[in-house]
Design a protein around this motif. Structure first.
Motif, PDB file in Angstrom:
ATOM      1  N   GLN A 160       1.025  -1.176   0.109  1.00 32.07           N
ATOM      2  CA  GLN A 160       0.193   0.062  -0.168  1.00 32.07           C
ATOM      3  C   GLN A 160       0.757   1.006  -0.198  1.00 32.07           C
ATOM      4  N   ASN A 161       1.992   1.178   0.825  1.00 35.74           N
ATOM      5  CA  ASN A 161       2.608   2.745   0.773  1.00 35.74           C
ATOM      6  C   ASN A 161       3.702   2.826  -0.422  1.00 35.74           C
ATOM      7  N   ALA A 162       3.987   1.656  -0.800  1.00 38.61           N
ATOM      8  CA  ALA A 162       5.035   1.835  -2.270  1.00 38.61           C
ATOM      9  C   ALA A 162       4.287   1.976  -3.470  1.00 38.61           C
ATOM     10  N   PHE A 163       2.934   1.688  -3.614  1.00 40.21           N
ATOM     11  CA  PHE A 163       1.982   1.700  -4.615  1.00 40.21           C
ATOM     12  C   PHE A 163       1.792   3.506  -5.442  1.00 40.21           C
ATOM     13  N   PRO A 164       2.480   4.100  -4.383  1.00 37.53           N
ATOM     14  CA  PRO A 164       2.260   5.796  -5.333  1.00 37.53           C
ATOM     15  C   PRO A 164       3.142   6.226  -5.703  1.00 37.53           C
TER      16      PRO A 164
END
Length: 711
Positions: A160-164
């Motif tokens: 979730q944190n890596a996606f953007p």
């Protein structure tokens, strides 16, 4: 000279200094790959090594992949390309898993492959510098991080944190990197940077990556974790809604991230390599690299600027008209330290224009992106006035008043007397020929067009228009000013509508023609979005306002009649006339156009558009082709007629000025990548069905015959 200098100190710590020969920045080119292979051989032959430090001899740490090399990757060389990537990663993985501490001493920016190299180290120390940027921006060029960036970012941050950071290519500074736990320490000097790296190695003689420790769990959970699985159930649909299927890179990144999070590290890296090969050998990445890297760099280096003329900087800029455009130009100029005189017919109107800058700056202060002192300094650069004498000493005056020939002539004659000697005068017009406007000037050689786009603070492009008598010195000064305020200039010759407004009009008109043909308005808007346009033609027409479009069409018709020419009315004109005079719908500004704009609710297509809807069997692909070809063919006509001065300006201008789909690499590149013979044939079919606007220009027919790209 090797791209990696190998040095071992008295403590048996190996310092690998990155210094690519014949380049100002380090890149993952053939020199680097060869040097890395030789370095790994040396390391394998030396059991005494106690630690490894990656440092750089350049101003930045590492710039990333070699795009000149990547653009050459072809489907028929995919196997060799894949193996090259795997070999590179295997060498980096050996260093990462040797069991001794590995430190990245980051003396500056590390993007793309450079950040991936840093992620392959156990400890990262950065030099304290507000200008330093880290991140993986490959997606903006149609690629994905192929050097382990996806795999390691997901394992360190969680999906979730890596996606953007992966799918949007967001760059971040030292402080943000520290807060994410991606930078472990900082230093205030190069010496301190190296000393801290050595000290950490001595304090941690046995070191491995956290994700290589048995039992390590990805932050937030694996794809099978309920909370993550719930997010992943809707993420692909949300992504497809955003990309409309035009951009394969974000989808490949998501797939690689999710798949690699379910397997061991080495398998994960191979999965990433496969997706990287798929994108690198595909056409979209070539289109985007060609335009967003090579094209933009050519503009930055002054490709369309007259040569052998000294660089120039504006010191004091006068702006006539404090409306939306004038206020925006004042803001971007003042933000770069230029003294601005913002003039309108009343002091109240001028102050209202200055208040626009106050609003933008206050927002930045509230977000912590600007300190109050800097805000006040920028605002102090803007003098709001109703007195023309305050323009005295300006070396550039830009008029940004209403699109009316007589009004523009009046303000030109009133203001240009206050210019400094050799100062230049510019008109911010979107349609009126510059040579005609220049007739009001006492010095046509110093008169030029500067077409800004709204909102000026967000839109990157400025179209510079040369009049018949504009001098090379004036063009050079205009080019320099556009770059001085941080915008991207393209240069065009004078013509009604120039390039961007003329071609943009074809897109809107095609949407209106489809409506007149009976196509449901929702299908029209969706087809435009699926083509890759940022907004549908009906929504854009509302933004522009129907009354303005009618006014421009009327003025154009009058001007052409005066020249003995004719602009025949079309179905699109009839739609505009009916909307305004029959239904009283004039656009978004009055809350009623092709869309309704209910207060506090989302806009929706006006039900009255059913007036035009009738049985129509046109396919979505046919509509997509019409939208893309009508713009691309007219862009080529602009080049053929000499309105455009280069293919590069046409590609950059079409994307940044009119929103032509970025996946194509621009309007002319769209034809190149479509296949020139195929494009000419498709144009012929569209012409036979819909009319002369789809007639293939001679330039396309010749290029198709010669089998040479339009360049």
């Amino acid at each position: 000279m090797s791209a990696i200098q190998f040095e071992k100190n008295a403590d048996n710590i190996v310092i690998l200094t990155l210094d690519s020969p014949n380049q100002s920045a380090n890149t993952m080119n053939a020199d680097f790959r060869q040097a890395l292979s030789e370095t790994v051989k040396k390391l394998k032959a030396d059991d005494a090594v106690t630690g490894i430090i990656f440092s750089s001899n350049k101003k930045t740490f590492f710039a990333g992949g070699d795009l000149d090399e990547l653009i050459q990757a072809k489907p028929d060389t995919a196997t060799e390309f894949f193996q090259m990537i795997e070999d590179l990663k295997a060498n980096l993985r050996y260093i990462e898993t040797r069991g001794i501490p590995v430190v990245a001493a980051l003396n500056g920016t590390a993007l793309g492959g450079g950040w991936e190299l840093a992620l392959g180290c156990h400890h990262r120390i950065a030099l304290n510098d507000a200008k330093t940027k880290f991140g993986l921006p490959e997606v903006t060029l149609g690629l994905l991080p192929g050097g382990g960036g996806i795999v390691r970012m997901v394992r360190l941050l969680g999906l979730q944190n890596a996606f953007p950071l992966l799918m949007e290519g967001k760059q971040f500074g030292v402080e943000k990197a520290k807060s994410l736990g991606l930078i472990h320490d900082t230093a205030d000097s190069i010496d301190e940077l190296l000393n801290k790296a050595i000290a950490w190695i001595k304090a941690n003689p046995k070191s491995v990556q956290p994700f290589d420790v048995k039992g390590y769990k990805i932050p937030g959970g694996s794809p099978s974790t309920p909370a993550v699985a719930q997010m992943l159930a809707i993420a692909p649909a949300m992504l497809r809604d955003k990309t409309k299927g035009c951009y394969p890179a974000p989808e490949a990144i998501m797939a690689a991230a999710v798949e690699s999070a379910q397997v061991d590290m080495d398998t994960a890296l191979t999965i990433e390599s496969r997706y990287f090969t798929y994108l690198a050998t595909g056409q979209v990445s070539k289109n985007m690299i060609s335009t967003f890297w090579h094209g933009l760099n050519a503009i930055k280096s002054g490709a369309s600027r007259p040569k052998d003329i000294a660089k120039w900087q504006a010191q004091k800029v006068g702006i006539l008209g404090a409306g939306m455009m004038g206020a925006g130009i004042a803001y971007v100029s003042a933000s770069k330290g230029i003294c601005v005189v913002l003039k309108d017919v009343s002091i109240e109107a001028a102050e209202k224009g200055k208040a626009y800058s106050q609003k933008l700056l206050d927002k930045k202060v509230s977000q912590g992106r600007l300190n109050p002192e800097k805000r006040d300094q920028i605002l102090a650069n803007i003098q709001a006035t109703a007195d023309a004498t305050d323009l005295q000493g300006c070396d550039l005056i830009i008029e940004a008043v209403f699109e009316n020939h007589e009004l523009k002539a009046k303000v030109t004659q009133e203001a240009e007397r206050y210019l400094t000697e050799n100062g230049i005068f510019a008109s911010n017009t979107s349609t009126l020929p510059i040579s005609g406007l220049a007739q009001a000037s006492k010095n046509q050689a110093n008169f030029i067009g500067l077409h800004f786009f709204s909102p000026v603070d967000k839109m990157q492009l400025v179209e510079i228009i040369k009049g018949q008598n504009t001098s090379s010195e004036t063009l050079a000064k205009a080019y320099d000013y556009v770059q001085q305020i941080g915008k991207t200039p393209i240069v065009v010759n004078d013509s009604r509508g120039f390039f961007t407004s003329r071609v943009f009009g074809t897109f809107i008109q095609e949407g209106l023609r489809l409506l007149a043909e009976g196509v449901h308005p929702a299908k029209i808007e969706m087809a435009a979005l699926k083509a890759g346009m940022p907004v549908g033609p009906l929504a854009i027409q509302d933004e522009v306002s129907l009354t303005l479009s009618e006014h421009v069409a009327t003025e154009t018709r009058k001007a052409l009649q005066a020249e003995g020419k004719e602009r025949p009315k079309s179905d699109a004109d009839d739609v505009i006339h009916s909307m305004i005079h029959e239904f009283g719908r004039k656009g978004k500004a009055v809350g009623a156009g092709f869309y309704d704009y209910p207060e506090g609710a989302k806009k929706q297509l006006w039900s009255g558009l059913s007036h035009w809807t009738k049985a129509n069997t046109i396919t979505e692909q046919e509509m997509i082709d019409r939208f893309l070809f009508v713009q691309a063919l007219d862009t080529l006509r602009c080049l053929e007629e000499g309105v455009l001065t280069s293919v590069n300006d046409g590609n950059i201008g079409s994307i940044f000025g009119i929103g032509f789909p970025a996946w194509t690499g621009g309007a002319i590149q769209f034809l190149n990548q479509y296949g020139l013979a195929k494009a000419a044939a498709r144009a012929h079919v569209l012409e036979s069905k819909y009319g002369a606007r789809f007639k293939a220009p001679d330039l396309l027919i010749k290029a198709a015959h010669d089998q040479t790209p339009i360049a």
